[in-house]
Write a protein that holds these residues in place. Structure first.
Motif, mmCIF file in Angstrom:
data_model
loop_
_atom_site.group_PDB
_atom_site.id
_atom_site.type_symbol
_atom_site.label_atom_id
_atom_site.label_comp_id
_atom_site.label_asym_id
_atom_site.label_seq_id
_atom_site.Cartn_x
_atom_site.Cartn_y
_atom_site.Cartn_z
ATOM 1 N N MET A 36 -5.832 59.476 20.208
ATOM 2 C CA MET A 36 -6.267 59.089 18.870
ATOM 3 C C MET A 36 -7.410 57.998 19.207
ATOM 4 O O MET A 36 -7.809 57.721 19.895
ATOM 5 N N LEU A 37 -7.927 57.743 17.964
ATOM 6 C CA LEU A 37 -9.154 56.706 17.807
ATOM 7 C C LEU A 37 -8.815 55.930 16.704
ATOM 8 O O LEU A 37 -7.853 56.180 15.605
ATOM 9 N N GLY A 38 -8.845 54.570 17.095
ATOM 10 C CA GLY A 38 -8.568 53.340 16.201
ATOM 11 C C GLY A 38 -9.416 52.339 16.247
ATOM 12 O O GLY A 38 -10.657 52.656 17.162
ATOM 13 N N TRP A 39 -9.793 51.219 15.293
ATOM 14 C CA TRP A 39 -10.396 50.167 15.422
ATOM 15 C C TRP A 39 -9.913 49.029 15.757
ATOM 16 O O TRP A 39 -8.762 48.560 15.370
ATOM 17 N N MET A 40 -10.855 48.257 16.517
ATOM 18 C CA MET A 40 -10.387 46.838 16.859
ATOM 19 C C MET A 40 -11.485 45.923 16.517
ATOM 20 O O MET A 40 -12.441 46.022 16.750
ATOM 21 N N ASP A 41 -11.010 44.645 16.176
ATOM 22 C CA ASP A 41 -11.918 43.593 16.344
ATOM 23 C C ASP A 41 -11.487 42.710 17.224
ATOM 24 O O ASP A 41 -10.624 43.126 18.193
ATOM 25 N N ALA A 42 -12.378 41.633 17.666
ATOM 26 C CA ALA A 42 -12.101 41.014 18.692
ATOM 27 C C ALA A 42 -10.516 40.465 18.983
ATOM 28 O O ALA A 42 -10.130 40.463 20.153
ATOM 29 N N GLU A 43 -10.047 40.003 17.763
ATOM 30 C CA GLU A 43 -8.612 39.505 18.142
ATOM 31 C C GLU A 43 -7.502 40.674 18.343
ATOM 32 O O GLU A 43 -6.796 40.586 19.294
ATOM 33 N N ALA A 44 -7.782 41.962 17.788
ATOM 34 C CA ALA A 44 -6.883 43.062 17.995
ATOM 35 C C ALA A 44 -7.195 43.483 19.428
ATOM 36 O O ALA A 44 -6.318 43.636 20.311
ATOM 37 N N LEU A 45 -8.512 43.325 20.160
ATOM 38 C CA LEU A 45 -8.804 43.774 21.644
ATOM 39 C C LEU A 45 -8.079 42.447 22.354
ATOM 40 O O LEU A 45 -7.659 42.854 23.337
ATOM 41 N N ARG A 46 -8.109 41.208 21.908
ATOM 42 C CA ARG A 46 -7.758 40.365 22.681
ATOM 43 C C ARG A 46 -5.848 40.514 22.761
ATOM 44 O O ARG A 46 -5.346 40.422 24.125
ATOM 45 N N ARG A 47 -5.505 40.715 21.717
ATOM 46 C CA ARG A 47 -4.003 41.191 21.705
ATOM 47 C C ARG A 47 -3.609 42.139 22.701
ATOM 48 O O ARG A 47 -2.748 42.326 23.475
ATOM 49 N N THR A 48 -4.542 43.375 22.628
ATOM 50 C CA THR A 48 -4.180 44.531 23.564
ATOM 51 C C THR A 48 -4.377 44.050 24.805
ATOM 52 O O THR A 48 -3.735 44.502 25.905
ATOM 53 N N LEU A 49 -5.294 43.450 25.368
ATOM 54 C CA LEU A 49 -5.755 42.850 26.621
ATOM 55 C C LEU A 49 -4.626 42.196 27.223
ATOM 56 O O LEU A 49 -4.340 41.994 28.497
ATOM 57 N N THR A 50 -3.810 41.195 26.684
ATOM 58 C CA THR A 50 -2.953 40.235 27.088
ATOM 59 C C THR A 50 -1.435 40.466 26.317
ATOM 60 O O THR A 50 -0.657 39.666 27.141
ATOM 61 N N THR A 51 -1.205 41.595 25.634
ATOM 62 C CA THR A 51 0.413 41.639 25.700
ATOM 63 C C THR A 51 0.860 42.815 25.999
ATOM 64 O O THR A 51 1.988 43.153 26.176
ATOM 65 N N GLY A 52 0.026 43.887 26.602
ATOM 66 C CA GLY A 52 0.531 44.872 27.108
ATOM 67 C C GLY A 52 0.910 46.227 26.206
ATOM 68 O O GLY A 52 1.309 47.258 26.539
ATOM 69 N N ARG A 53 0.637 46.018 24.875
ATOM 70 C CA ARG A 53 0.879 46.773 23.590
ATOM 71 C C ARG A 53 -0.250 46.854 22.989
ATOM 72 O O ARG A 53 -1.121 45.841 22.802
ATOM 73 N N VAL A 54 -1.135 48.240 22.542
ATOM 74 C CA VAL A 54 -1.973 48.453 21.825
ATOM 75 C C VAL A 54 -2.118 47.818 20.286
ATOM 76 O O VAL A 54 -1.021 48.321 19.459
ATOM 77 N N THR A 55 -2.810 47.120 19.892
ATOM 78 C CA THR A 55 -3.236 46.455 18.471
ATOM 79 C C THR A 55 -4.266 46.867 18.012
ATOM 80 O O THR A 55 -5.377 47.147 18.495
ATOM 81 N N PHE A 56 -4.395 47.323 16.902
ATOM 82 C CA PHE A 56 -5.580 47.839 16.123
ATOM 83 C C PHE A 56 -5.845 46.971 14.930
ATOM 84 O O PHE A 56 -4.816 46.390 14.404
#
Length: 138
Positions: A36-56
């Motif tokens: 899939m393709l989704g969109w991330m802002d800086a906070e979504a990317l931070r959550r993705t990099l630090t929680t182990g789950r993908v956030t968009f």
């Protein structure tokens, strides 16, 4: 020995668009299947990099959403990389369940654009020229 780069420093390398977003391409880590393709802002990317789950970031709802929180079809992060221009993120995941909101494994199985395929790479898009070129019709 250098200290590891901080999450903030890694996010600072991303070239977010004018809306503060970056395209996030999600790929199954072991098969390389594009999911899939989704969109991330800086906070979504931070959550993705630090929680182990993908956030968009949901552009339509204007809120964060973590893949699978309502469907159970979660994406467990296995890796994340920037493209050469820094304006797209490739997130490698372990997909649990389906990735697409339509209920299919991938979002890219719905509409084949039927491109021309199997061209001889020796021919290419340009006409042949030179002594071996076929004669032109009059």
């Amino acid at each position: 020995m250098n200290a590891p780069e901080s999450v903030a420093d890694r996010i600072a390398r991303v070239a977010f668009n004018a809306d503060g977003l970056v395209a996030a391409i999600v790929q199954q880590h072991d098969t390389r299947e594009v999911l899939m393709l989704g969109w991330m802002d800086a906070e979504a990317l931070r959550r993705t990099l630090t929680t182990g789950r993908v956030t968009f970031w949901s552009r339509s709802r204007q809120e964060y959403w973590r893949k699978g929180d309502t469907s159970g079809h979660i994406q467990l992060v296995r890796g994340a990389r920037l493209d050469c221009d820094g304006d797209a993120v490739l997130v490698s995941v372990e997909q649990v369940g389906v990735a697409c909101h339509t209920g299919t494994r991938t979002c890219f199985d719905a509409d084949d654009l039927d491109p021309v395929v199997d061209l001889d790479p020796a021919v290419g898009p340009e006409p042949a020229v030179g002594p071996d070129a076929p004669a032109s019709a009059p």
